[in-house]
Design a protein around this motif. Structure first.
Motif, PDB file in Angstrom:
ATOM      1  N   ASP A 131      13.679   9.196   0.463  1.00  0.00           N
ATOM      2  CA  ASP A 131      13.245  10.506  -0.037  1.00  0.00           C
ATOM      3  C   ASP A 131      11.837  10.276  -0.590  1.00  0.00           C
ATOM      4  N   PRO A 136      12.720  15.991  -9.037  1.00  0.00           N
ATOM      5  CA  PRO A 136      13.600  15.325 -10.013  1.00  0.00           C
ATOM      6  C   PRO A 136      14.845  14.672  -9.443  1.00  0.00           C
ATOM      7  N   GLY A 137      15.080  14.674  -8.157  1.00  0.00           N
ATOM      8  CA  GLY A 137      16.142  13.835  -7.600  1.00  0.00           C
ATOM      9  C   GLY A 137      17.421  14.545  -7.213  1.00  0.00           C
ATOM     10  N   ILE A 138      17.364  15.872  -7.158  1.00  0.00           N
ATOM     11  CA  ILE A 138      18.605  16.599  -6.914  1.00  0.00           C
ATOM     12  C   ILE A 138      19.071  16.447  -5.450  1.00  0.00           C
ATOM     13  N   LYS A 139      18.107  16.396  -4.528  1.00  0.00           N
ATOM     14  CA  LYS A 139      18.493  16.183  -3.117  1.00  0.00           C
ATOM     15  C   LYS A 139      18.919  14.726  -2.919  1.00  0.00           C
ATOM     16  N   VAL A 156      11.025   7.928  -3.893  1.00  0.00           N
ATOM     17  CA  VAL A 156       9.646   7.623  -4.275  1.00  0.00           C
ATOM     18  C   VAL A 156       9.036   8.881  -4.885  1.00  0.00           C
ATOM     19  N   ILE A 158       5.248  10.164  -7.133  1.00  0.00           N
ATOM     20  CA  ILE A 158       3.965   9.742  -7.709  1.00  0.00           C
ATOM     21  C   ILE A 158       3.876  10.074  -9.202  1.00  0.00           C
ATOM     22  N   ARG A 162       8.102  12.780 -13.713  1.00  0.00           N
ATOM     23  CA  ARG A 162       9.160  13.307 -12.842  1.00  0.00           C
ATOM     24  C   ARG A 162      10.096  12.197 -12.339  1.00  0.00           C
ATOM     25  N   ALA A 212       5.497   5.486  -7.008  1.00  0.00           N
ATOM     26  CA  ALA A 212       4.513   5.075  -6.005  1.00  0.00           C
ATOM     27  C   ALA A 212       3.936   6.298  -5.312  1.00  0.00           C
ATOM     28  N   ASP A 213       2.846   6.073  -4.616  1.00  0.00           N
ATOM     29  CA  ASP A 213       2.230   7.134  -3.830  1.00  0.00           C
ATOM     30  C   ASP A 213       2.917   7.162  -2.455  1.00  0.00           C
ATOM     31  N   THR A 215       2.083   8.542   0.170  1.00  0.00           N
ATOM     32  CA  THR A 215       1.204   8.507   1.344  1.00  0.00           C
ATOM     33  C   THR A 215       0.939   7.066   1.796  1.00  0.00           C
ATOM     34  N   ASP A 321      10.049  16.157   1.351  1.00  0.00           N
ATOM     35  CA  ASP A 321      10.193  17.456   0.679  1.00  0.00           C
ATOM     36  C   ASP A 321       8.964  17.609  -0.216  1.00  0.00           C
ATOM     37  N   LEU A 362       1.586  13.011   3.795  1.00  0.00           N
ATOM     38  CA  LEU A 362       2.977  12.668   3.473  1.00  0.00           C
ATOM     39  C   LEU A 362       3.870  12.724   4.716  1.00  0.00           C
TER      40      LEU A 362
HETATM   41  C1  LIG Z   1       9.160  19.729  -4.218  1.00  0.00           C
HETATM   42  S1  LIG Z   1       9.083  18.399  -5.321  1.00  0.00           S
HETATM   43  C2  LIG Z   1      10.378  17.369  -4.726  1.00  0.00           C
HETATM   44  C3  LIG Z   1      11.755  17.813  -5.140  1.00  0.00           C
HETATM   45  C4  LIG Z   1      12.817  16.768  -4.862  1.00  0.00           C
HETATM   46  N1  LIG Z   1      12.858  16.408  -3.453  1.00  0.00           N
HETATM   47  C5  LIG Z   1      14.179  17.224  -5.286  1.00  0.00           C
HETATM   48  O1  LIG Z   1      14.935  17.765  -4.483  1.00  0.00           O
HETATM   49  O2  LIG Z   1      14.544  17.060  -6.464  1.00  0.00           O
HETATM   50  C6  LIG Z   1       7.647  17.549  -4.799  1.00  0.00           C
HETATM   51  C7  LIG Z   1       7.430  16.214  -5.489  1.00  0.00           C
HETATM   52  O3  LIG Z   1       6.365  15.553  -4.799  1.00  0.00           O
HETATM   53  C8  LIG Z   1       5.774  14.663  -5.719  1.00  0.00           C
HETATM   54  N2  LIG Z   1       4.502  14.181  -5.133  1.00  0.00           N
HETATM   55  C9  LIG Z   1       3.300  14.801  -5.059  1.00  0.00           C
HETATM   56  N3  LIG Z   1       2.401  14.006  -4.456  1.00  0.00           N
HETATM   57  C10 LIG Z   1       3.057  12.871  -4.113  1.00  0.00           C
HETATM   58  C11 LIG Z   1       2.667  11.668  -3.474  1.00  0.00           C
HETATM   59  N4  LIG Z   1       1.419  11.474  -3.038  1.00  0.00           N
HETATM   60  N5  LIG Z   1       3.586  10.703  -3.307  1.00  0.00           N
HETATM   61  C12 LIG Z   1       4.866  10.883  -3.752  1.00  0.00           C
HETATM   62  N6  LIG Z   1       5.276  11.991  -4.385  1.00  0.00           N
HETATM   63  C13 LIG Z   1       4.393  12.972  -4.556  1.00  0.00           C
HETATM   64  C14 LIG Z   1       5.660  15.506  -6.975  1.00  0.00           C
HETATM   65  O4  LIG Z   1       5.508  14.685  -8.123  1.00  0.00           O
HETATM   66  C15 LIG Z   1       6.993  16.261  -6.951  1.00  0.00           C
HETATM   67  O5  LIG Z   1       7.940  15.616  -7.746  1.00  0.00           O
END
Ligand SMILES: C[S@@+](CC[C@H](N)C(=O)[O-])C[C@H]1O[C@@H](n2cnc3c(N)ncnc32)[C@H](O)[C@@H]1O
Length: 466
Positions: A131, A136-139, A156, A158, A162, A212-213, A215, A321, A362
């Motif tokens: 993922d 916040p990790g719900i999926k 993962v 960034i 969160r 982590a990032d 990307t 996502d 991404l």
């Molecule tokens: C729509 S939310 C994800 C919701 C999550 N999948 C869930 O169901 O709980 C988008 C997430 O992307 C993260 N994000 C933004 N840029 C990112 C990056 N370059 N690498 C990793 N995560 C990133 C944000 O911090 C945010 O938590």
């Protein structure tokens, strides 16, 4: 713990709804009974809540999503506090279901060897699931609940704030005995009885979280502004949890111990991955003979313009996502509708371009981390084509190994008819969920008995075997 009755005593009933998913580790009927009684106490009259969602829950496979009144406070309810339910929108559930199961894939009945037969949920083989934007990790929790035993799930994100929320949610539902019920064998047996007979209840999966990032995650490139670190490992957390009773330590030393342990785990993991790459190895039971085999067979770097090597084994399933403008989320729509909200969208052309660029990086990264033969979902809670179809098209155009797997949520189960709030995207086979829009007083014209959720987009993408 009956905080519900006093706090909600004078709330008025409403047609507005939100969604919960049942935690499969608890007895289903007990959870539904408890939730029902809490809702009735809140609304002060008999009602049909919690309502199953007919377009997502099927007899063949119950995903256990239910609608509850929109004003019902989950945080104050015993069902939620005790970990029996998750607060989760149905459209998020649809993304996870499409990632793990092929039940929603559109099969062309005319095609030979591709009959429209009833399909099974994921087989018993352990999966490696990623993922890429997990917090916040719900999926991630839903994937952990539905993946086969011994699967490895990697999250993962960034954002340090969160990812720490994700850590708490996973601790609540997968580690803490009082809210996860994972320590009770009778509860697991019961959950097995109530879950789909063909789908063995996953006794144990490993969940790891990385700050982590996304990307550059898993590559030899790294983002110097982000600490690339393992911040949570569910096996280490479970061991710590079990041994906690035996030791008298302060919170501070427990945290230091956790940090040391994660560093050690990360070092070991990096060594193992390096061994796989340099000396051959074993990946998901598949023998990898040589460096070039590992790199050429499992990676897809040239056609996505990346010359880096993977430092982690690739994944069977990847969820991307992404961060988006959230214009499909009901909360966002209501905020913009509200007379008191003078603030227009924060997205101007410049930061919208940056956002779309991030989304593209991404989706490319997710695809790079996908195993050949693997499946990926790209999703957003935006309804903008630029953030959805355009991003997906860019991947499909650039990467010859990518292909779209058409998905439909309207052609199955009890409701094999068109569903008004589910559209096909402009790329055939992608899915757009239209949000139900409430007026400022919280009402809406008619209650759709099929129970729509947020505005949402999803596309299912496969990576060719060779
Ligand atoms: C729509 S939310 C994800 C919701 C999550 N999948 C869930 O169901 O709980 C988008 C997430 O992307 C993260 N994000 C933004 N840029 C990112 C990056 N370059 N690498 C990793 N995560 C990133 C944000 O911090 C945010 O938590």
């Amino acid at each position: 713990m009956s905080t519900q009755s006093s706090s909600h005593a004078h709330a008025s009933p409403s047609l507005r709804h939100r969604f919960v998913r049942l935690n499969p580790r608890f007895d289903r009927d007990e959870t539904l009974g408890l939730l029902k009684s809490e809702i009735q106490r809140f609304q002060q009259h008999d009602n049909e809540y919690p309502l199953p969602v007919p377009w997502l829950n099927f007899k063949e496979y119950q995903l256990e999503f239910f609608a509850i009144p929109g004003e019902f406070s989950l945080n104050r309810s015993t069902s939620f506090q005790s970990g029996r339910i998750y607060g989760m929108d149905v459209t998020s559930g649809a993304a996870v279901a499409a990632l793990l199961f092929d039940f929603y894939d559109v099969v062309d009945p005319a095609a030979p060897n591709n009959q429209n037969k009833k399909r099974k949920p994921v087989s018993g083989e352990p999966l490696r699931v990623l993922d890429l934007c997990c917090a916040p990790g719900i999926k991630l929790c839903m994937m952990a609940d539905l993946s086969p035993a011994s699967s490895i799930l990697v999250g993962v994100d960034i954002s340090p704030q969160r990812i720490s929320l994700a850590k708490n949610i996973i601790k609540k539902y997968h580690i803490d005995a009082s809210t996860s019920a994972s320590q009770s064998t009778s509860v697991i047996a019961d959950a097995k009885k109530h879950s789909n007979a063909e789908n063995e209840f996953p006794s144990r999966v490993s969940i790891r979280l990385y700050h982590a990032d996304g990307t550059t995650f898993g590559t030899n490139e790294s983002n110097s502004t982000v600490k690339n670190g393992l911040v949570f490992d569910s096996n280490a957390a479970l061991d710590e949890f079990r041994s906690r009773g035996k030791r008298k330590r302060t919170n501070k030393s427990a945290k230091a111990r956790e940090k040391r342990r994660l560093l050690e785990l990360q070092r070991r993991e990096e060594d193992e991955n390096a061994n796989d790459i340099t000396a051959g190895g074993n990946l998901n039971g598949k023998k990898i003979d040589t460096v070039s085999h590992y790199i050429c067979d499992l990676m897809n770097d040239e056609d996505i313009g990346c010359t880096c090597t993977l430092a982690v084994p690739p994944f069977d399933r990847v969820l991307v996502d992404v961060e988006c403008s959230t214009d499909g989320a009901i909360k966002h729509i209501e905020k913009n509708q509200s007379a008191s909200s003078s603030r227009s969208s924060v997205w101007d052309d410049k930061n919208m371009d940056e956002l779309i660029d991030l989304q593209k990086r991404l989706i490319y990264s997710g695809f790079r981390l996908l195993k050949r033969g693997g499946v990926m979902i790209y999703s957003t809670c935006s309804l903008s084509s630029k953030q959805n179809e355009h991003v997906v098209s860019s991947l499909l155009d650039e990467c010859q190994d990518s292909f779209l797997i058409p998905v439909s949520f309207s052609a199955h189960g009890e409701s094999s008819r068109e569903i008004s709030f589910i559209d096909e995207g402009s790329i055939p086979g992608t899915v757009r969920f239209k949000p139900i829009v409430y007026d400022v007083k919280g009402g809406h014209d008619s209650v759709d008995c099929l129970l729509p959720g947020n505005g949402f987009f999803l596309a299912k993408i496969g990576k060719r075997q060779n």
